[in-house]
Design a protein around this motif. Structure first.
Motif, PDB file in Angstrom:
ATOM      1  N   GLY A 131      42.027  15.592  18.298  1.00 50.28           N
ATOM      2  CA  GLY A 131      41.956  14.206  18.755  1.00 50.28           C
ATOM      3  C   GLY A 131      43.325  13.632  19.051  1.00 50.28           C
ATOM      4  O   GLY A 131      44.292  14.353  19.306  1.00 50.28           O
ATOM      5  N   GLU A 132      43.405  12.308  19.004  1.00 53.63           N
ATOM      6  CA  GLU A 132      44.615  11.587  19.383  1.00 53.63           C
ATOM      7  C   GLU A 132      45.608  11.504  18.228  1.00 53.63           C
ATOM      8  O   GLU A 132      45.231  11.301  17.080  1.00 53.63           O
ATOM      9  CB  GLU A 132      44.248  10.174  19.839  1.00 53.63           C
ATOM     10  CG  GLU A 132      45.424   9.324  20.288  1.00 53.63           C
ATOM     11  CD  GLU A 132      44.997   7.913  20.639  1.00 53.63           C
ATOM     12  OE1 GLU A 132      44.927   7.595  21.839  1.00 53.63           O
ATOM     13  OE2 GLU A 132      44.720   7.128  19.708  1.00 53.63           O
ATOM     14  N   ILE A 133      46.877  11.662  18.568  1.00 57.53           N
ATOM     15  CA  ILE A 133      47.961  11.455  17.610  1.00 57.53           C
ATOM     16  C   ILE A 133      48.913  10.431  18.214  1.00 57.53           C
ATOM     17  O   ILE A 133      49.395  10.606  19.331  1.00 57.53           O
ATOM     18  CB  ILE A 133      48.733  12.758  17.319  1.00 57.53           C
ATOM     19  CG1 ILE A 133      47.836  13.767  16.599  1.00 57.53           C
ATOM     20  CG2 ILE A 133      49.980  12.470  16.481  1.00 57.53           C
ATOM     21  CD1 ILE A 133      48.514  15.094  16.333  1.00 57.53           C
ATOM     22  N   MET A 134      49.159   9.347  17.487  1.00 57.73           N
ATOM     23  CA  MET A 134      50.119   8.349  17.933  1.00 57.73           C
ATOM     24  C   MET A 134      51.469   8.666  17.298  1.00 57.73           C
ATOM     25  O   MET A 134      51.563   8.853  16.086  1.00 57.73           O
ATOM     26  CB  MET A 134      49.672   6.944  17.534  1.00 57.73           C
ATOM     27  CG  MET A 134      48.423   6.466  18.250  1.00 57.73           C
ATOM     28  SD  MET A 134      48.616   6.370  20.053  1.00 57.73           S
ATOM     29  CE  MET A 134      49.941   5.164  20.193  1.00 57.73           C
ATOM     30  N   SER A 135      52.483   8.731  18.124  1.00 57.73           N
ATOM     31  CA  SER A 135      53.812   9.072  17.621  1.00 57.73           C
ATOM     32  C   SER A 135      54.784   7.934  17.880  1.00 57.73           C
ATOM     33  O   SER A 135      54.760   7.318  18.944  1.00 57.73           O
ATOM     34  CB  SER A 135      54.319  10.351  18.298  1.00 57.73           C
ATOM     35  OG  SER A 135      55.629  10.662  17.864  1.00 57.73           O
TER      36      SER A 135
ATOM     37  N   GLN B 157      43.722  19.557  20.964  1.00 52.22           N
ATOM     38  CA  GLN B 157      42.345  20.038  21.033  1.00 52.22           C
ATOM     39  C   GLN B 157      42.303  21.536  20.755  1.00 52.22           C
ATOM     40  O   GLN B 157      43.333  22.208  20.731  1.00 52.22           O
ATOM     41  CB  GLN B 157      41.750  19.749  22.424  1.00 52.22           C
ATOM     42  CG  GLN B 157      41.714  18.287  22.806  1.00 52.22           C
ATOM     43  CD  GLN B 157      40.734  17.488  21.964  1.00 52.22           C
ATOM     44  OE1 GLN B 157      39.790  18.040  21.402  1.00 52.22           O
ATOM     45  NE2 GLN B 157      40.952  16.188  21.870  1.00 52.22           N
TER      46      GLN B 157
ATOM     47  N   PRO C 184      53.923  11.231  27.080  1.00 49.84           N
ATOM     48  CA  PRO C 184      52.701  10.455  26.836  1.00 49.84           C
ATOM     49  C   PRO C 184      51.469  11.076  27.479  1.00 49.84           C
ATOM     50  O   PRO C 184      51.510  11.511  28.631  1.00 49.84           O
ATOM     51  CB  PRO C 184      53.024   9.091  27.466  1.00 49.84           C
ATOM     52  CG  PRO C 184      54.500   8.988  27.376  1.00 49.84           C
ATOM     53  CD  PRO C 184      55.010  10.374  27.601  1.00 49.84           C
ATOM     54  N   SER C 185      50.387  11.121  26.701  1.00 52.85           N
ATOM     55  CA  SER C 185      49.075  11.611  27.143  1.00 52.85           C
ATOM     56  C   SER C 185      49.028  13.111  27.400  1.00 52.85           C
ATOM     57  O   SER C 185      48.061  13.611  27.981  1.00 52.85           O
ATOM     58  CB  SER C 185      48.597  10.850  28.390  1.00 52.85           C
ATOM     59  OG  SER C 185      48.465   9.469  28.102  1.00 52.85           O
TER      60      SER C 185
ATOM     61  N   PRO D  24      50.743   8.106  22.832  1.00 55.85           N
ATOM     62  CA  PRO D  24      49.676   8.987  22.353  1.00 55.85           C
ATOM     63  C   PRO D  24      49.774  10.381  22.965  1.00 55.85           C
ATOM     64  O   PRO D  24      50.151  10.544  24.123  1.00 55.85           O
ATOM     65  CB  PRO D  24      48.406   8.285  22.843  1.00 55.85           C
ATOM     66  CG  PRO D  24      48.835   7.675  24.143  1.00 55.85           C
ATOM     67  CD  PRO D  24      50.284   7.269  23.958  1.00 55.85           C
ATOM     68  N   ILE D  25      49.437  11.384  22.168  1.00 56.20           N
ATOM     69  CA  ILE D  25      49.228  12.733  22.691  1.00 56.20           C
ATOM     70  C   ILE D  25      47.925  13.242  22.066  1.00 56.20           C
ATOM     71  O   ILE D  25      47.426  12.665  21.095  1.00 56.20           O
ATOM     72  CB  ILE D  25      50.419  13.680  22.392  1.00 56.20           C
ATOM     73  CG1 ILE D  25      50.656  13.810  20.888  1.00 56.20           C
ATOM     74  CG2 ILE D  25      51.674  13.204  23.082  1.00 56.20           C
ATOM     75  CD1 ILE D  25      50.023  15.022  20.301  1.00 56.20           C
ATOM     76  N   TYR D  26      47.382  14.318  22.619  1.00 58.47           N
ATOM     77  CA  TYR D  26      46.075  14.798  22.179  1.00 58.47           C
ATOM     78  C   TYR D  26      46.158  16.287  21.845  1.00 58.47           C
ATOM     79  O   TYR D  26      46.757  17.065  22.592  1.00 58.47           O
ATOM     80  CB  TYR D  26      45.030  14.561  23.269  1.00 58.47           C
ATOM     81  CG  TYR D  26      44.957  13.117  23.692  1.00 58.47           C
ATOM     82  CD1 TYR D  26      44.120  12.218  23.038  1.00 58.47           C
ATOM     83  CD2 TYR D  26      45.764  12.632  24.724  1.00 58.47           C
ATOM     84  CE1 TYR D  26      44.075  10.879  23.404  1.00 58.47           C
ATOM     85  CE2 TYR D  26      45.733  11.295  25.098  1.00 58.47           C
ATOM     86  CZ  TYR D  26      44.886  10.427  24.432  1.00 58.47           C
ATOM     87  OH  TYR D  26      44.853   9.097  24.790  1.00 58.47           O
TER      88      TYR D  26
ATOM     89  N   ILE E  17      48.169  16.901  26.640  1.00 61.53           N
ATOM     90  CA  ILE E  17      47.081  17.527  25.888  1.00 61.53           C
ATOM     91  C   ILE E  17      47.550  18.900  25.423  1.00 61.53           C
ATOM     92  O   ILE E  17      47.948  19.735  26.235  1.00 61.53           O
ATOM     93  CB  ILE E  17      45.809  17.672  26.747  1.00 61.53           C
ATOM     94  CG1 ILE E  17      45.355  16.303  27.257  1.00 61.53           C
ATOM     95  CG2 ILE E  17      44.699  18.350  25.946  1.00 61.53           C
ATOM     96  CD1 ILE E  17      44.203  16.380  28.244  1.00 61.53           C
TER      97      ILE E  17
END
Length: 207
Positions: free
Chosen positions: A129-133, A122, A191-192, A118-120, A194
């Motif tokens: 919000g969250e984007i799953m790659s 904003q 991962p994670s 996941p990355i975010y 922002i």
């Protein structure tokens, strides 16, 4: 008059959507053409990554594996080894070290097949919000996936916030330069991460 006004608004929106789609296709094609080199040689392996190990001189050792939650994979005749944090080329060196006494042909290739994290995004984007790659993602690709209004989003001053252990790092990016065709090294996310997209400052001349 109202009908003409609505038509113009829809036309502007359609133009923006088409422009964003064209930019995404163009940049995706560019990064995809580099993906084998960028992903395999310069990106660290992560938990959940699926990799292929190819030993030309020892095919019985070849195969595909997914990195477990403990950061390890199980290797024939060697046992469990922690592999997260290595790039593909670094892992190739470690594999040759681990199998030094067991293989004659000192050659191995590590290929990253897939990665999910996941990355975010904003700030001034259409869908924050969250984007799953399921693959390594660049900062620009993340912003394009979230969507943005070129009149409001300031892509020249995008900031990526990354947490590593108890430390927080900030990276300042000019993504507008990439869209304008400048030769800029893609910034791959971890991962994670922002991604913060600021709003453009518009001077109105009023006090």
């Amino acid at each position: 008059m109202k009908m003409e006004s609505h038509f113009r608004i829809h036309l502007v929106i359609l133009t923006l959507v088409l422009a964003l789609a064209a930019a995404f296709r163009s940049y995706a094609a560019e990064t995809d053409s580099r993906s084998d080199t960028e992903s395999s040689d310069s990106l660290e392996l992560l938990v959940g990554d699926e990799i292929r190990l190819s030993f030309p001189g020892a095919p019985e050792l070849s195969g595909e594996q997914r990195i477990r939650r403990d950061g390890r994979i199980t290797l024939a005749f060697v046992g469990e080894k922690e592999v997260i944090g290595y790039t593909s080329s670094q892992l190739e060196d470690k594999l040759l070290e681990w199998y030094d006494d067991q293989i004659v042909t000192k050659e191995v290739t590590v290929t990253l097949l897939s990665s999910t994290f996941p990355i975010y995004v904003q700030g001034t984007v259409l869908q924050p919000g969250e984007i799953m790659s399921d693959r390594h993602l660049t900062a620009l690709e993340a912003v394009l996936k979230a969507g943005y209004d070129p009149k409001q989003a300031n892509l020249k001053k995008v900031r990526v916030i990354r947490t590593e252990g108890d430390r927080r790092k900030n990276f300042n990016l000019d993504l507008q330069a990439v869209l304008e065709g400048e030769d800029v090294e893609p910034f791959f996310l971890k991962p994670s991460d922002i991604v913060m997209v600021p709003e453009k400052f518009i001077w109105t001349g009023r006090r």
